[in-house]
Every structure is written in structure tokens, then in C-alpha cells.
Scaffold this motif. Structure first.
Motif, PDB file in Angstrom:
ATOM      1  N   ASN A   2       4.620  -4.108  -4.369  1.00  0.00           N
ATOM      2  CA  ASN A   2       3.642  -3.224  -5.000  1.00  0.00           C
ATOM      3  C   ASN A   2       3.410  -3.656  -6.442  1.00  0.00           C
ATOM      4  N   THR A  36      -2.445  -2.333  -4.670  1.00  0.00           N
ATOM      5  CA  THR A  36      -1.377  -2.110  -3.692  1.00  0.00           C
ATOM      6  C   THR A  36      -1.926  -1.462  -2.426  1.00  0.00           C
ATOM      7  N   HIS A  40      -1.725  -3.234   1.162  1.00  0.00           N
ATOM      8  CA  HIS A  40      -1.028  -2.603   2.291  1.00  0.00           C
ATOM      9  C   HIS A  40      -1.960  -2.417   3.488  1.00  0.00           C
ATOM     10  N   ILE A 242       8.854   3.149   5.202  1.00  0.00           N
ATOM     11  CA  ILE A 242       8.821   2.368   3.958  1.00  0.00           C
ATOM     12  C   ILE A 242      10.210   2.423   3.314  1.00  0.00           C
TER      13      ILE A 242
END
Ligand code: PLP
Length: 418
Positions: A2, A36, A40, A242
Motif C-alpha cells: 500500500n 492503493t 488492489h 487481509i
């Protein structure tokens, strides 16, 4: 990976200093990184590039229309669970043909709204919902596109509150009863049977439960075909976990490869409903230290750091005992101490972290609560009459307020003294 990175001890979101945003926008504040979020989404979506698929972001994980709009621009759709989320998705510019509607308790008004909006699919979760959907569709002179959500009775090995694919959970239709329902639905004039779906839970760190559910779904699809029912969509839900602390969830690539392998020989469009994995590590909650105090007990003294964010702003620690990493926005060389990080709410359950080693902090210091992008703002409330906080989206060296901090007047909006 990230874009929240420390440079010379100062936390940045992409190229913007987090402290700068806190100074301009105030605290508490949710800060998301556009790079980010994009990364993703693309990592997930590209893991399935070799098969016909649709990635429908689970709106409840992070519902701001700016975020929904971002994913729509990348080719994504929405997985919604209420009329409110449908409204958001449409207002955000999501193509209704990429919207699917899940949830056990859809009201008549919600079904009507979704039919009027011409969404792609309803994930039906009970015989009574099917009956109601047929009635609403009949009254509108249309046919409702339907998948049934199957409960495959698979243990996702996750927190009990977010396991959804076990027989004891309220979700879906038991696989043993589903065939009869499909046959019934095939005979209904205002129902168009199109798919089968499942969603077994959230924050899964193992691939095996997904594969087990898919295997059961495949057998079921074959049984349907044997009864002359051919479906076009298989929806595998969301749930990929995550890293909050030391979890080691599968990389989307690894998840994709395992799913694609298991899908060999299957001819259908595969739908995914990822929520947390797209947004979780793309957002943080920034809060300011208000007070520090020590309560001297009979045993050891207990240290508290009282911050301006609370369980109404981020409820996961209170609700699930969830862990979020917390770090000073400006690194200090101060010695570590073990503290509880708590909010101002009048509940002992109001904490962001317990018994956490944190460099000694002082009034006015900023703390970043990491991995707060999923089920953070979207679960927030006004409890204790606290205005909901601002949301900011960082894009390179710029940032945008994507939701204003609520005002005191917002708190009583709609209230009346008779
Ligand atoms: C919550 C939910 C999701 C998203 O779950 P994540 O764990 O955030 O990926 C997907 N589908 C349904 C039906 C859900 O209820």
C-alpha cells in the motif's frame, strides 16, 4: 502493498503528509489512497483475466460514492445488500448491469427499486423471497433475473460473527433443498433463473474453504444441468482476507490460480464480490491524543491514551475484538509503554487497542490506525451524538474531501419536538 509509507519518520499517504491533512481537515479523519485502491482492484481483477468474469465490489465494506465511482471506472460493478446501497451505486455511476443484490431480508420496496433499476441479478436467499420477488415482478410486468445463494455448509475458519456459509448461519439455502427451489423457479413466469451463488464468510486466510465451496457448487450445477436447468453465472462471493497483524492471506494471484484450476470445464461467467481485500489496507483512521492518564490499581498501574476517535467511528475492535496496528504519525524515539488506546464514549467496550506497546505519546500527538479502509467508516454511527468524521481521498500529491465532517446541525436533522 500500500501507499502509506514513512519518510524520515513522517507518515505519508502517497505524496501527501498525513499530518498536513489532519491539520487542514481536522481529526478524526479517514484517509484513503487512490493508488492503493486502484492497485488492489487491478490485482484482483487481473487474477481472473483468463476467464469470463465480473468483479462486483461489496459496497458495505466502504460505501463512499467516490470509491464506488473509482472502481466503476476500472470496470467493476457493485454487490449491494440494501436499497440504500443501490442508491449509492447508481449515484456513483455504476452500470446497473453490473449490480448484483445479496442479503436475507430484502423488502418489497427494495425489490421494486432494484427491478426498476434493471440490475443484473438478485441473489435470492429463501423460498419466501422468491415468492415475493415473483409478485413484485408480476406487478411490473417483468421477469426478475435470479441466482440462488446456496449455503454450502463449509467452515471458513474465521471469526464466528463473519462466518456465513455454515448450516447454522442465517444465510442462503441449504444445498439439499436448493434443487427443488430451482425447479419451482423454472416454472415461474416472472422469474428468470440465471445463476448460483455463495459467500461463505469474511477475512478468510485459507484458500481451501473457497475451493471446497466451489467444488460443492460445481456438483450442484451439474445436478441442475441433469434436470435441464442451465445457468450462466456462478458467483463465488467475497471473503479474501487481509493482513491486519500477522495474518498471511493468499495473494489474489494465488487465489485466482486455485479458483481457475477448479473451474476447468465449467462454462459460466464467474462473479466475485470482494470487499475487504480491495479497500482494507487502502485506508487509515487518523486520531489525535486528547489525554493520557494512569489508573493506579491494586495490581499494576494501567495506562490509558484517550484519543478523539471512538467505537462509533471504528467499531471493529469493540465488535470483533479486531486488531488494528496503531502508530504515531510522526515517529518518536520515546520509550515504549503498554497502554490501552480508548475513545471518549461512555462504554468500557470503547477501545481501539488494548495492552498495546506504543512509544510514549502526549496531548496533541497524532496516531494512525492502520488497515481501517474496510468496515471502518461504513460501520460508523452517531452514538454519543458524535458527528461522523470526514473522509479524504489522496491522489498523488493532491487530496480531496470525499465526505464532509458532519456538523452539529446534521446530528438533529429530521428530529422534531411535537
Ligand atoms: C460482506 C459480503 C461480501 C464482502 O465480504 P468481504 O469479506 O469484505 O470480501 C461479499 N458478499 C456478500 C454477500 C457479503 O455479505
Amino acid at each position: 502493498m500500500n501507499h502509506f509509507i514513512s519518510k524520515d519518520g513522517e507518515l505519508f499517504c502517497e505524496q501527501v503528509a498525513v499530518a498536513e491533512i489532519a491539520c487542514q481537515v481536522g481529526t478524526p479523519v479517514y484517509i484513503y489512497s487512490k493508488a492503493t485502491l486502484t492497485r488492489h482492484f487491478q490485482a484482483f481483477d487481473e487474477a481472473f483475466a483468463s476467464i469470463r468474469h465480473l468483479t462486483c465490489f461489496a459496497v458495505k465494506a466502504c460505501s463512499n460514492i467516490a470509491i464506488l465511482n473509482l472502481f466503476a471506472g476500472l470496470g467493476g460493478g457493485s454487490d449491494i445488500v440494501s436499497g440504500g446501497e443501490l442508491y449509492r451505486a447508481l449515484r456513483a455511476g455504476v452500470d446497473p448491469r453490473r449490480i448484483i443484490y445479496s442479503g436475507v431480508g430484502k423488502t418489497e420496496a427494495e425489490l421494486r427499486y432494484a427491478l426498476e433499476s434493471n440490475i443484473l441479478l438478485f441473489n435470492v436467499e429463501s423460498a419466501q423471497e422468491l415468492e415475493r420477488l415473483q409478485q413484485v415482478a408480476r406487478s411490473m410486468g417483468v421477469a426478475a433475473p435470479v441466482s440462488f445463494r446456496i449455503n454450502p455448509d463449509v467452515d471458513p475458519h474465521t471469526h464466528a460473527y463473519i462466518s456465513t456459509g455454515l448450516a447454522k448461519n442465517k444465510f442462503g439455502i441449504p444445498i439439499a433443498e436448493a434443487l427443488a427451489l430451482y425447479i419451482q423457479a423454472e416454472g415461474m413466469e416472472h422469474i428468470a433463473v440465471q445463476g448460483v451463488s455463495c459467500h461463505i464468510g469474511s477475512q478468510l486466510t485459507l484458500i481451501a474453504p473457497f475451493i471446497e465451496a466451489l467444488y460443492k457448487l460445481k456438483l450442484f450445477v451439474k445436478k441442475l444441468a441433469d434436470s435441464g436447468i442451465v445457468i450462466q453465472y456462478i458467483d463465488l462471493g467475497g471473503g479474501v482476507g487481509i493482513t491486519y497483524n500477522d495474518e498471511q492471506p493468499p495473494h489474489p494471484q494465488e487465489y485466482g490460480e486455485a479458483i481457475i484450476k477448479e473451474l476447468q470445464g465449467v462454462d459460466a461467467t464467474i462473479i466475485f464480490e470482494p470487499g475487504r481485500v480491495l479497500v482494507g489496507n487502502a485506508g487509515i483512521l487518523v486520531t489525535e491524543v486528547q489525554y493520557t492518564k494512569t489508573n493506579q490499581g491494586l495490581e499494576a498501574a494501567k495506562k490509558f491514551v484517550v484519543v478523539d476517535a471512538a467505537m462509533n467511528d471504528l467499531t471493529r475492535p469493540s465488535l470483533y475484538g479486531a486488531y488494528h496496528a496503531i502508530a504515531p504519525v510522526r515517529a518518536t524515539a520515546a520509550a515504549l509503554e503498554v497502554v490501552d488506546i480508548v475513545g471518549p464514549i461512555c462504554e468500557t467496550g470503547d477501545f481501539l487497542a488494548k495492552d498495546r506497546a506504543l512509544p510514549a505519546v502526549a496531548q496533541g500527538d497524532l496516531l494512525a490506525v492502520m488497515s481501517a479502509g474496510a468496515y471502518g467508516f461504513s460501520m460508523s454511527s452517531n452514538y454519543n451524538s458524535r458527528p461522523r468524521v470526514a473522509e479524504v481521498l489522496v491522489d498523488g500529491n493532491q487530496y480531496h474531501i470525499i465526505r464532509q465532517r458532519e456538523s452539529l446541525a446534521d446530528l438533529i436533522n429530521g428530529e422534531q419536538i411535537p
